[in-house]
Motif scaffolding. Sequence first.
Motif, short mmCIF file in Angstrom:
data_model
loop_
_atom_site.label_atom_id
_atom_site.label_comp_id
_atom_site.label_asym_id
_atom_site.label_seq_id
_atom_site.Cartn_x
_atom_site.Cartn_y
_atom_site.Cartn_z
N THR A 115 0.83 -1.21 0.00
CA THR A 115 0.00 0.00 0.00
C THR A 115 0.86 1.25 0.00
O THR A 115 0.60 2.20 -0.76
CB THR A 115 -0.93 -0.01 1.23
OG1 THR A 115 -1.78 -1.16 1.16
CG2 THR A 115 -1.78 1.24 1.29
N SER A 139 -5.08 3.19 -1.35
CA SER A 139 -5.78 2.21 -0.54
C SER A 139 -6.14 0.99 -1.38
O SER A 139 -6.37 1.11 -2.59
CB SER A 139 -7.05 2.84 0.06
OG SER A 139 -6.73 3.99 0.82
N ARG A 199 -5.83 1.42 4.08
CA ARG A 199 -6.08 2.83 3.81
C ARG A 199 -4.75 3.58 3.82
O ARG A 199 -4.03 3.55 4.82
CB ARG A 199 -7.02 3.43 4.86
CG ARG A 199 -8.43 2.89 4.85
CD ARG A 199 -9.22 3.44 6.03
NE ARG A 199 -10.60 2.92 6.05
CZ ARG A 199 -11.41 3.04 7.09
NH1 ARG A 199 -10.99 3.66 8.19
NH2 ARG A 199 -12.64 2.54 7.03
N TYR A 200 -4.46 4.22 2.73
CA TYR A 200 -3.21 4.97 2.60
C TYR A 200 -3.42 6.39 3.11
O TYR A 200 -4.41 7.05 2.79
CB TYR A 200 -2.76 5.01 1.15
CG TYR A 200 -1.53 5.84 0.91
CD1 TYR A 200 -0.28 5.38 1.28
CD2 TYR A 200 -1.63 7.10 0.33
CE1 TYR A 200 0.85 6.14 1.07
CE2 TYR A 200 -0.50 7.88 0.11
CZ TYR A 200 0.74 7.39 0.50
OH TYR A 200 1.85 8.16 0.30
#
Length: 217
Positions: A182, A188, A202-203
Amino acid sequence: MDEVAVVRVFVGPDGEGGNPLGVVTNGPTVPDARRGEVAARLGFSETVFVDDAPLGCVDIHTPSTRLPFAGHPLVGVSWLLRRQGHPVDVLRPPAGQVPTWEEGETTWIRGRAEWASGRRTEQFRTVAEVEALPAPPPGEGWLYAWAWEDEAAGRVRARGFPRRGDGIVEDEATGAAALTLTAGLGRSLVIRQGAASRILTRYHQDGTVALGGRVET
């Protein structure tokens, strides 16, 4: 006697999959010198020792080494601690403070990419190529093999191979490698790994990545 709970982490949408995790809930009774032996005897890809449940202090071991950070153990132990009456907001493995929370059926942690070093990712052209790989592929060192299922939607097919010579041929679901991927892609993802597991990521622009998934006993 070691008190061990077993949970499955990153369970798939149909209730299948998930990487088994051993959690030694009475960690303070297990000396540091014995922890590698206990992890090897249990035979999971990782085992967590809970040293202080209210504070979220934990220690992570593979059958052959100690890890400062690992994704599926931290997601799993967070879920278990909440159900044992210790709803921690922060876990404290050796790497540092790891925020953790729940959203519906998903348990989340948030960590830094540099904590997950040593896991090489390799992109393949097709999902079929990833699925055709032997377990493990030739070579040495941690390999996270992946391909896009749907690039526009951020959907990935992946398999994880520790290749460290301790009997763990393939990881069913690997949070630290998902974090590495990621961070490298800067987006994400929804990752389908192993036989039937699912990892959500989730980035974040500050260099952290959140890892989430379902946990079941």
